[in-house]
Design a protein around this motif. Structure first.
Motif, mmCIF file in Angstrom:
data_model
loop_
_atom_site.group_PDB
_atom_site.id
_atom_site.type_symbol
_atom_site.label_atom_id
_atom_site.label_comp_id
_atom_site.label_asym_id
_atom_site.label_seq_id
_atom_site.Cartn_x
_atom_site.Cartn_y
_atom_site.Cartn_z
ATOM 1 N N LYS A 1 0.861 -1.190 0.000
ATOM 2 C CA LYS A 1 0.000 0.000 0.000
ATOM 3 C C LYS A 1 0.899 1.243 0.000
ATOM 4 O O LYS A 1 1.891 1.282 0.713
ATOM 5 N N SER A 2 0.530 2.197 -0.764
ATOM 6 C CA SER A 2 1.366 3.392 -0.908
ATOM 7 C C SER A 2 1.395 4.238 0.362
ATOM 8 O O SER A 2 2.428 4.819 0.704
ATOM 9 N N LYS A 3 0.335 4.296 1.099
ATOM 10 C CA LYS A 3 0.313 5.071 2.334
ATOM 11 C C LYS A 3 1.294 4.490 3.336
ATOM 12 O O LYS A 3 2.003 5.229 4.016
ATOM 13 N N GLN B 1 3.938 2.756 2.649
ATOM 14 C CA GLN B 1 5.299 3.000 2.176
ATOM 15 C C GLN B 1 5.736 4.426 2.520
ATOM 16 O O GLN B 1 6.876 4.654 2.923
ATOM 17 N N GLU B 2 4.846 5.345 2.366
ATOM 18 C CA GLU B 2 5.170 6.739 2.670
ATOM 19 C C GLU B 2 5.461 6.900 4.155
ATOM 20 O O GLU B 2 6.422 7.568 4.535
#
Length: 185
Positions: free
Chosen positions: A164-166, A168-169
């Motif tokens: 999930k990109s969130k 990773q951020e």
């Protein structure tokens, strides 16, 4: 002696046969009586000793046989008495041996049961030790397996979440923050 008796018997027979008439004269009867008396006298004179000896031998042999039979009977009675006594002794010994065998068997039975009990106790102790060792081993293996599974599940969850990109951020931000703190520290 036998010849004399035979001669007198033949002589009296010829004298009697030579008469030839049916009646008996007094002279012939006297002659016959004298012949018989002479014959009996000769038999008595010559036969008394051998006949007496024969009867004495016969009597002595019967007496000796009876004495021997009595002696053998007494010996047989003594042997029977000894045999009965030996039989009683043998019965007593057999009873003693039987009693001893029973006592020995009971003693051996007790020893065997005691030994079996001791072996049983040792086996139980060994079994308890083995069970405890195996249980500890199983606990360790289970704990290790649990840790491995938890790690695998955690990795899988992290990999899913990390896709999930969130997430990773947030991870990148947290790592940058850590680096800055280390740098400042």
């Amino acid at each position: 002696m036998v010849r004399l008796i035979s001669f007198l018997t033949l002589a009296s027979t010829f004298a009697y046969a030579g008469e030839g008439h049916l009646g008996h004269s007094p002279g012939a009867l006297i002659w016959k009586g004298l012949n018989i008396l002479a014959f009996l006298g000769i038999v008595y004179y010559f036969g008394k000793k051998p006949i007496s000896e024969a009867f004495n031998k016969f009597y002595n042999s019967i007496v000796e046989s009876l004495v021997n039979a009595e002696r053998e009977f007494m010996m047989a009675r003594e042997e029977l008495s000894k045999a009965k006594e030996e039989l009683e002794n043998a019965k007593k010994k057999a009873q003693e041996y039987e009693k001893l065998a029973i006592e020995t068997a009971e003693t051996e039975k007790k020893k065997i049961l005691q030994h079996a009990q001791e072996v049983s106790e040792r086996i139980k102790e060994k079994a308890k030790e083995t069970i405890e060792i195996e249980l500890n081993k199983a606990k360790k293996e289970l704990a290790l397996y649990g840790i491995q599974k938890a790690e695998e599940i955690a990795k899988d969850l992290l990999q899913k979440e990390f896709k999930k990109s969130k997430v990773q951020e947030k991870y990148i931000e947290a790592q940058l923050k850590l680096l800055e703190e280390r740098k400042n520290a």
